[in-house]
Structure formats: structure tokens, C-alpha cells
Design an enzyme around this catalytic site. Structure first.
Site, PDB file in Angstrom:
ATOM      1  N   CYS A  75      -1.891   9.471   2.089  1.00 54.32           N
ATOM      2  CA  CYS A  75      -1.501   8.893   0.774  1.00 54.32           C
ATOM      3  C   CYS A  75      -2.879   9.043  -0.067  1.00 54.32           C
ATOM      4  O   CYS A  75      -2.487   9.236  -1.294  1.00 54.32           O
ATOM      5  CB  CYS A  75      -1.518   7.180   1.098  1.00 54.32           C
ATOM      6  SG  CYS A  75      -3.097   6.511   1.808  1.00 54.32           S
ATOM      7  N   GLU A  83       0.804  -1.124   0.144  1.00 54.53           N
ATOM      8  CA  GLU A  83      -0.147   0.029   0.026  1.00 54.53           C
ATOM      9  C   GLU A  83       0.795   1.305  -0.088  1.00 54.53           C
ATOM     10  O   GLU A  83       1.530   1.440   0.948  1.00 54.53           O
ATOM     11  CB  GLU A  83      -1.001  -0.055   1.207  1.00 54.53           C
ATOM     12  CG  GLU A  83      -1.558  -1.223   1.435  1.00 54.53           C
ATOM     13  CD  GLU A  83      -2.677  -1.467   0.504  1.00 54.53           C
ATOM     14  OE1 GLU A  83      -3.033  -0.578  -0.181  1.00 54.53           O
ATOM     15  OE2 GLU A  83      -3.161  -2.792   0.319  1.00 54.53           O
TER      16      GLU A  83
HETATM   17  P1  NAD Z   1       8.431   5.207   4.402  1.00 57.66           P
HETATM   18  O1  NAD Z   1       8.348   4.416   3.257  1.00 57.66           O
HETATM   19  O2  NAD Z   1       9.390   6.167   4.945  1.00 57.66           O
HETATM   20  O3  NAD Z   1       8.126   3.975   5.511  1.00 57.66           O
HETATM   21  C1  NAD Z   1       7.111   3.422   6.000  1.00 57.66           C
HETATM   22  C2  NAD Z   1       7.599   2.243   6.637  1.00 57.66           C
HETATM   23  O4  NAD Z   1       8.702   1.427   5.865  1.00 57.66           O
HETATM   24  C3  NAD Z   1       8.368   2.490   7.998  1.00 57.66           C
HETATM   25  O5  NAD Z   1       7.760   1.659   8.999  1.00 57.66           O
HETATM   26  C4  NAD Z   1       9.971   2.332   7.710  1.00 57.66           C
HETATM   27  O6  NAD Z   1      10.820   1.937   8.965  1.00 57.66           O
HETATM   28  C5  NAD Z   1       9.934   1.368   6.644  1.00 57.66           C
HETATM   29  N1  NAD Z   1      10.911   1.049   5.794  1.00 57.66           N
HETATM   30  C6  NAD Z   1      11.630   1.757   5.083  1.00 57.66           C
HETATM   31  N2  NAD Z   1      12.323   1.525   4.207  1.00 57.66           N
HETATM   32  C7  NAD Z   1      12.440   0.110   4.600  1.00 57.66           C
HETATM   33  C8  NAD Z   1      13.237  -1.070   3.709  1.00 57.66           C
HETATM   34  N3  NAD Z   1      13.969  -0.907   2.791  1.00 57.66           N
HETATM   35  N4  NAD Z   1      12.673  -2.499   4.146  1.00 57.66           N
HETATM   36  C9  NAD Z   1      11.828  -2.557   5.092  1.00 57.66           C
HETATM   37  N5  NAD Z   1      11.127  -1.348   5.726  1.00 57.66           N
HETATM   38  C10 NAD Z   1      11.237  -0.101   5.202  1.00 57.66           C
HETATM   39  O7  NAD Z   1       6.747   5.911   4.570  1.00 57.66           O
HETATM   40  P2  NAD Z   1       6.315   6.779   5.583  1.00 57.66           P
HETATM   41  O8  NAD Z   1       7.001   8.228   5.501  1.00 57.66           O
HETATM   42  O9  NAD Z   1       6.500   6.398   6.918  1.00 57.66           O
HETATM   43  O10 NAD Z   1       4.928   7.106   5.386  1.00 57.66           O
HETATM   44  C11 NAD Z   1       4.496   7.884   4.033  1.00 57.66           C
HETATM   45  C12 NAD Z   1       4.286   7.050   2.852  1.00 57.66           C
HETATM   46  O11 NAD Z   1       3.247   6.055   3.149  1.00 57.66           O
HETATM   47  C13 NAD Z   1       3.671   8.060   2.057  1.00 57.66           C
HETATM   48  O12 NAD Z   1       4.190   7.553   0.545  1.00 57.66           O
HETATM   49  C14 NAD Z   1       2.195   7.616   1.966  1.00 57.66           C
HETATM   50  O13 NAD Z   1       1.637   7.711   0.800  1.00 57.66           O
HETATM   51  C15 NAD Z   1       2.157   5.954   2.178  1.00 57.66           C
HETATM   52  N6  NAD Z   1       1.098   5.469   2.857  1.00 57.66           N
HETATM   53  C16 NAD Z   1       0.409   4.679   1.944  1.00 57.66           C
HETATM   54  C17 NAD Z   1      -0.799   4.318   2.449  1.00 57.66           C
HETATM   55  C18 NAD Z   1      -1.590   3.431   1.660  1.00 57.66           C
HETATM   56  O14 NAD Z   1      -2.643   2.787   2.280  1.00 57.66           O
HETATM   57  N7  NAD Z   1      -1.585   3.247   0.345  1.00 57.66           N
HETATM   58  C19 NAD Z   1      -1.374   4.715   3.682  1.00 57.66           C
HETATM   59  C20 NAD Z   1      -0.565   5.751   4.247  1.00 57.66           C
HETATM   60  C21 NAD Z   1       0.536   6.166   3.806  1.00 57.66           C
END
Ligand code: NAD
Length: 506
Positions: free
Chosen positions: A287, A253
């Protein structure tokens, strides 16, 4: 100034039914509130070593949990729901302080977490109910994957992981959750609620940390599925980590560059209010936030004027001030990224109808930005790198003026993302044309695009996800269908040419 209760900050991982701290941490993070960076909420130690312990606890617990009666799992989740209700005030304060979300909005997030239990046990469970065929002795049964990793983002630190955790547990999986390193405390409260609910040890576990811990969890050999919510960049890394595990489910997601399309016959006042809400709620950090408005020329002037007027009058403020509509963005890095993007937009011909600014007198030391609106001038140009092609996750709206419906849909579809869109028009047939033309997972008719219904599936296409829906279909995503073929007393292979008849030696 709110401080988390001492019980929440003694130890941050939750493994095999106990809160624990790593004996040899990889690091300790100062967890400051984005609402006031002078305010340290906690010091969080993290270690990839904890991932191994948590996964092993889940593997052990899964043998019993997967075989337990569905009623046992339902009862445990009902008790969890009760615990969420009892701790709702704490949870809302925790969310508001640790991610800077206004308190009113944090309360709606907690209500969604509580409601998710009803949705999962009620209509959601229908999608994974065993199905008997009418005309054949066969059944479809939905089996749990095993141990699943739930990796969460910062912007809905409770609702989004909870939306995966509840259906995963209900369908017989055990969970290791890695919350965002920007929101460790919300996960603590969730774990405490599972303790209150008397969930068996090891069925739900939490490990803290950033990308390193997330990567260690996502590629752990005993993890059968990864339910990931976050940016497209991190989602890509998670897929890459699983390339040698063809059997592992990776449900993504991801982000969006969501558009609102406003056509000639739209109701200008309604459209302006829905778009302004959708662009600036949660300081643009959803998002599904509307970050592009694609409007036909006939209504462009009036609509832009009204949106700017609304945006200028939105209350930016401290999350705990009940008059606040939008709080700060999550950190200084995010604020600077948005400022740079807006600068490149100006250089590429976008005019600020309402410029992006730092709040002149912020309530505290945080990245408080006021909403901005930028309009493209001249012919529709190619995307502005780092602005119109990228998810910015901040309170900015880019406006494109187009000639007609077809041009509007082309502009929407040229994004690499495909999460959500909204269409504003009086003619229902025009909406239906849009619904089939727009390549998005969620589409709204005359409503704000920043939102979703828990009664419907939720998923993005293109760089917004891999078609593995959350929402009402999450239970389906964290199970696999097992085809069960039952005995057919009169069927015998002797019916086939060359196969001996039944009856042994005779
Ligand atoms: P992010 O991608 O920076 O981090 C998300 C999670 O992934 C965190 O727990 C982080 O520690 C982990 N992570 C980062 N790199 C990783 C890796 N290489 N391997 C495994 N885990 C890893 O996102 P964020 O800044 O916390 O959240 C915002 C983002 O999330 C935006 O892009 C937003 O659109 C998206 N989002 C999507 C949805 C949806 O349902 N489509 C909902 C909410 C947020």
C-alpha cells in the site's frame, strides 16, 4: 515444491476453538500458488453461513473475555507470540508460497508479527491506559467495542490482520477474521497458534471466503467494529454496508498512489536506491509502494538514469530462490491490468525509460513481470486515467519532472490518495515545508516510502483511509473512551437556585 502440512488443509474455518468446514458450501476455490500456477496448494470451501456461527461464538466468548483481567489477556498473547516463534518457519513458507512474496521478505513479515505482540503489550498499551484526572474525581477508561471483524488483504496476509487482531484481543474484544481469499493458509497458521496458546474458545475465529463472506461479516448486526485493510473500492462497499449502523466503527486502511519527491539538493545515489527499493519491493504490491517520482529538473536526468540502472539489475525470480528481490504479481488479472495501464500511459505521452515486460524465462508458471519506469514528456498534463490517478499495485514507477518545490507538492497532492510520501533533499527546512504541504498520513525524510514503523501510528487520509490509525494506535481504535465521574461527597444540587436544601422534611 512446498506443500502445506495436511493438518492445515483439512478444514479452513476456525470457529469456537475448532477447525471446521461448511456443511453446505457456497463454493470451493482452488487455491493455486502465484509462484507456480500449476501448483494447487489447497481446495478451500467457503460459506456465508459460517459467518453467523463465528459471530455467535465471538458474542458468547466476549462476555467473559471483556471482563477478564488484563494480565490474563496479556499472558494469552505472550503464549501466542511463543507459538508464532515456534511456527515461524512454517508461517514464512506459507506466506511465500501463497502470495508469491520472496522468502526473505516473508521472514521479515513473520518477525513483524512476533514484534507486534511486544509493541502492543508495551508502548501501544500506554495509549489505552486508564487515566485518572489530578484535580477532579474522574477517570477515562478504555472499553472494548465487543465483537470486531478483521478483514485482511493478500499482500501482507499475516502482518496486517495480526496488527489488528493482537491489540483488539488485548483490549478485550473478540475477533472474527476474514482473510483474503488469496491467502487462506496464513490465517490457518495464525489460528493454530491461538490453539497452541490455549486462547479460550470463540475469542478468535476465522471464516474463509471472498467479498460475499466479507460483506456478510462486515454488516452482521452483532459486529461492533470493522477493521478493514484493502482497496478503496472494497472499503467504499464496507462503508455502504454500514450506513444504517451509525454506532459501528469502520476503520479503513486503504490503497495509495505514493510519491517520492526529489529536490535539487538531494543525494542522487541515496535517493535512487531508496526509490528503486520502494517502487519494486514486493513487486510494487505494498500500500505504501512508491509509484510516482516527482523530481526537479536539475537532478532529473541523473536520478532517472540511476533508478533505471538499479531497476534493470533487480533479481526477479521464484519466491523461494534466496537471490530473488521481487517475485511474481499475485495473479494474471493484476499483470494484465498493469500492462493495460502502461499502454494508456504511453498513448498519453509517457515514455518508457524501462519498459514493462514479462520475464523472458520465468522460473515457473506465474505472472513474473520485470520492473518498469515511465517518464512524462512535455508540460505537466492532467492525470492519465487508469495510470497516474489509479493504484496499480505492480512494479512500475511514473516520473514527473517539475520546476520547483511548490509544483512538486501540487503534483503529489492532486492524487485522490493520501497514504505515504517521501522527500529527498539536503535541507531539513525544505523537508519541514513538505511535511506541512503534503496531504499524507505517513511522511519520510530521505528514506524509502514503502515502509512504516510499528512505534508510530499508521493511517491514510483521502481515499487511503478514514483517519482511524493502525500501528501503535490500533488499541485506541478498537476501544471507546468511557468517562467515569466519581462521587463528590460535598457536592449537592442544593447549591443551585430553587433546589431544596438537603435534610428531608425539616
Ligand atoms: P481487496 O480490496 O480486493 O480485498 C481486501 C479484503 O476485502 C479481502 O479480504 C476481500 O475478500 C474483502 N472484500 C472485498 N470486497 C468486499 C466487500 N464488498 N465487503 C467486505 N469485504 C470485501 O484488496 P487486496 O487486493 O486483497 O489487497 C490490496 C489492496 O489493499 C491495495 O489497495 C492495497 O493498497 C491495500 N492495502 C492497504 C493497506 C493499508 O494499511 N493502508 C495495507 C495493505 C494493503
Amino acid at each position: 515444491m512446498w506443500t502445506p502440512p495436511a493438518a492445515l488443509i483439512d478444514a479452513f474455518d476456525f470457529i469456537d476453538g475448532r477447525f471446521s468446514a461448511p456443511s453446505c458450501p457456497d463454493g470451493v476455490r482452488e487455491h493455486r500458488s502465484p509462484a507456480d500456477r500449476a501448483h494447487i496448494l489447497a481446495h478451500v470451501a467457503h460459506s456465508r453461513g459460517q459467518v453467523e456461527l463465528a459471530v455467535q461464538a465471538a458474542v458468547t466468548a466476549n462476555k467473559r473475555w471483556a471482563a477478564s483481567a488484563p494480565m490474563e489477556r496479556e499472558n494469552a498473547l505472550r503464549r501466542y507470540q511463543g507459538a508464532l516463534r515456534s511456527r515461524a518457519t512454517l508461517l514464512a513458507h506459507t506466506i511465500a508460497w501463497e502470495v508469491g512474496k520472496p522468502h526473505w521478505e516473508a521472514r521479515t513479515e513473520v518477525a513483524a508479527m512476533i514484534g507486534k505482540v511486544d509493541l502492543s503489550l508495551g508502548p501501544g498499551a500506554e495509549y489505552t491506559r486508564n487515566t485518572q484526572l489530578r484535580d477532579l474525581p474522574g477517570e477515562i477508561r478504555y472499553r472494548p467495542l465487543g465483537v470486531v471483524a478483521v478483514i485482511g488483504p493478500f499482500n501482507f496476509p499475516g502482518h496486517l490482520p495480526n496488527g489488528h487482531v493482537v491489540p483488539a484481543l488485548l483490549t478485550g474484544n473478540c475477533v472474527v477474521m476474514k482473510p483474503s481469499d488469496k491467502a487462506p493458509l496464513t490465517a490457518q497458521v495464525m489460528a493454530q497458534c491461538f490453539v497452541d496458546a490455549g486462547l479460550p474458545d470463540g475469542v478468535f475465529n476465522v471464516v474463509q471466503g471472498g467479498a460475499d463472506s466479507g460483506a456478510a461479516l462486515a454488516c452482521h448486526p452483532d459486529v461492533a467494529g470493522v477493521l478493514f485493510t484493502g482497496s478503496a473500492r472494497a472499503g467504499r462497499a464496507v462503508v455502504a454496508q454500514s450506513l444504517d449502523r451509525l454506532d459501528r466503527l469502520v476503520a479503513l486502511e486503504l490503497g495509495g498512489k505514493n510519491a517520492a519527491v526529489a529536490l535539487d539538493d538531494c543525494d542522487v545515489e541515496r535517493t535512487a536506491r531508496q526509490v528503486a527499493f520502494s517502487a519494486f519491493v514486493t513487486a510494487g504490491q505494498r500500500c505504501t509502494a512508491t509509484s510516482r517520482l516527482v523530481v526537479t529538473a536539475a537532478v532529473a536526468e541523473r536520478l532517472c538514469e540511476r533508478i533505471v540502472d538499479l531497476a534493470r539489475n533487480l533479481n526477479v525470480g521464484h519466491p523461494c530462490d534466496e537471490k530473488t528481490f521481487l517475485g511474481p504479481v499475485i495473479d494474471e488479472e493484476s499483470a494484465q491490468r498493469l500492462e493495460q495501464a502502461v499502454e494508456s500511459a504511453a498513448a498519453a505521452g509517457f515514455t518508457p525509460l524501462l519498459p514493462l515486460r514479462r520475464m523472458p524465462r520465468p522460473p515457473a508458471d506465474g505472472a513474473y513481470l520485470t520492473p518498469s519506469v515511465h517518464r512524462q514528456q512535455g508540460p505537466l498534463a492532467a492525470d492519465v486515467l487508469g495510470y497516474t490517478d489509479a493504484e496499480l499495485f505492480g512494479p512500475d514507477l511514473a516520473v514527473y519532472v517539475v520546476k520547483n518545490e511548490e509544483q512538486a507538492y501540487d503534483v503529489v497532492n492532486r492524487s485522490r490518495y493520501g497514504l505515504s510520501a517521501s522527500v529527498f533533499c539536503a535541507d531539513r527546512k525544505a523537508f519541514e515545508r513538505a511535511a506541512s504541504a503534503l496531504r499524507v498520513g505517513v511522511i519520510h525524510f530521505n528514506r524509502a516510502g514503502a515502509g512504516a514503523s510499528g512505534r508510530l501510528p499508521f493511517s491514510g487520509i483521502k481515499a487511503s483511509g478514514n483517519h482511524r490509525p493502525a500501528g501503535i494506535l490500533t488499541g485506541l481504535t478498537c476501544t471507546y473512551p468511557q468517562a467515569v465521574l466519581l462521587e463528590q461527597p460535598h457536592a449537592d444540587p442544593g447549591q443551585w437556585p430553587g433546589f431544596p436544601p438537603p435534610g428531608g422534611d425539616e
